[in-house]
Design an enzyme around this catalytic site. Structure first.
Site, short mmCIF file in Angstrom:
data_model
loop_
_atom_site.label_atom_id
_atom_site.label_comp_id
_atom_site.label_asym_id
_atom_site.label_seq_id
_atom_site.Cartn_x
_atom_site.Cartn_y
_atom_site.Cartn_z
N HIS A 317 -2.05 -1.30 27.53
CA HIS A 317 -2.97 0.46 28.60
C HIS A 317 -2.51 1.12 27.59
O HIS A 317 -2.22 1.37 26.57
CB HIS A 317 -1.51 0.40 29.59
CG HIS A 317 -0.58 1.02 28.95
ND1 HIS A 317 0.23 2.15 29.23
CD2 HIS A 317 0.86 -0.01 28.94
CE1 HIS A 317 1.50 1.89 28.34
NE2 HIS A 317 2.19 0.99 28.40
N CYS A 335 5.63 -2.84 26.36
CA CYS A 335 3.74 -3.32 26.25
C CYS A 335 3.10 -2.91 24.98
O CYS A 335 3.46 -2.47 23.93
CB CYS A 335 3.40 -2.21 27.91
SG CYS A 335 3.81 -2.50 28.84
#
Length: 392
Positions: A317, A335
């Site tokens: 992201h 992440c």
């Protein structure tokens, strides 16, 4: 007087002659009847279930047999004229359907058998299958008509736990163009994924037929879904993230398209290693540490350009708060982060570029992380299971 007697005698003779003629005609008819009877086929066709039967089981109940002869034709169809596939076996002794029947459906059966003399006998029947009280369906990915990346499996989650997996799997057929061997693998009793041994070839057309209507998935629970799903494999894109060098190399159709600086999970929050498939794309989303077991460590309400890699919460992201981490050190909670701006409006930043050049089904491979390989059922990540184990 003599003339009268002669006339009477002649009349009697004429009557007698007429009676003899009638008897001869009667004998001829009897002979024809015997001859006709001798031409009747000796073959006997039996159809189960019986004509007019109701609430018939969708599996195992339909069977056509022939005695003193061999079946030559069996036709079974529903009210819409859709035929049931089946085969004649035992040298013409038996016909059975190739699969289960649909629930709450009336079928007509027409069967023909031939005896050793070549004479045929036919039988017809009609019956109605049961109406189930309890049903299940399968929620599937990808969507019908979609174009997806080369890592996208066909994944189906059932609304009820399946205890007859072989029957359910048999009711799902997959055809591809060009042809490739596609196999299914069960994760637990409610999820079934299909994939080839290696990533799909770009441009492959996939057609899935869900013939679940009438399948008994568990005792007393029947499928109610009959649907055809088609999707296309788009261009090949596989991106490799190196957690040590903090770079991601994006390859399109085997050629390097771009190299981007990234940040991955910091010590104690390391990113999974392994092959991960993009399963969801969100222009902006909220990320709260409480949803993934990290308490109140973070709560970011406007994470831009987020693409899901695992069910457990791993995303690749946009990150507008990372400062100088990109390309230099690992700073995330697991992440993969790409440099972005708040609001995601700048199309020139790495996160925006990667988002706009990705699709559902693209592959992101993470290597050189200090964590273990991601579990095959954590997201659409069955590629991390060896093929020989997948097809067991």
């Amino acid at each position: 007087m003599a003339l009268i007697c002669g006339a009477l005698l002649l009349a009697a003779t004429a009557c007698g002659g007429g009676g003899g003629s009638d008897a001869g005609a009667g004998d001829a008819k009897a002979g024809d009847s015997t001859k006709s009877a001798s031409k009747q086929s000796q073959a006997v066709v039996t159809i189960a279930p019986k004509n007019g039967a109701k609430a018939v089981d969708t599996s195992g109940a339909l069977k056509v047999t022939a005695a003193k002869g061999k079946l030559t034709e069996v036709k079974v169809e529903d009210a819409k004229g859709t035929e049931v596939a089946g085969s004649i076996t035992g040298e013409g002794a038996t016909w059975t359907p190739a699969s289960h029947l649909a629930a709450a459906t009336t079928y007509k059966v027409h069967a023909v058998a031939k005896d050793s003399a070549g004479l045929t006998s036919a039988e017809e029947s009609s019956f109605t299958t049961l109406t189930p009280k309890n049903t299940f369906i399968g929620n599937f990915r990808p969507e019908d008509g979609s174009t997806v990346g080369v890592g996208m499996p066909f994944s189906i989650r059932f609304t009820r736990g399946i205890t007859h997996p072989a029957d359910v799997e048999k009711a799902i057929t997959i055809k591809t163009e060009p042809a490739v061997d596609v196999r299914g693998h069960w994760f637990g009793n409610d999820r079934l994924d299909f994939r080839p041994e290696n990533y799909w070839q770009a441009g492959t057309k996939v057609t899935v037929r869900l013939n679940l209507d009438g399948v008994e998935g568990r005792p007393g629970v029947y499928g109610k879904q009959a649907k055809t799903v088609s999707f296309t494999i788009g261009r090949s894109q596989v991106s490799t993230v190196d957690a040590k060098s903090h770079k991601m190399v994006v390859k399109r159709d085997g050629k390097v398209l771009k190299t981007l600086p990234v940040t991955t999970g910091k010590p104690g929050y390391d990113t999974w290693n392994g092959q991960m498939v993009i399963s969801e794309r969100l222009v902006v989303t909220r990320m709260n540490g409480e949803t993934v077991g990290y308490g109140g460590e973070y709560d970011i309400k406007d994470v831009p350009h987020a693409q899901r890699l695992t069910d457990s919460g791993t995303f690749i992201h946009g990150n507008y708060w990372g400062g100088g981490a990109f390309g230099n050190y690992n700073a995330s909670h697991g992440c993969v982060g790409l440099r972005d701006v708040r609001g995601g409006y700048d199309k020139s930043v790495p996160a925006s570029w990667f988002y706009n050049n990705s699709m559902i089904g693209d592959v992101v491979v993470v290597k050189n992380s200090n964590d273990r390989t991601v579990a095959p059922d954590n997201g659409l990540n069955g590629w991390n299971m060896p093929w020989d184990e997948w097809i067991k």
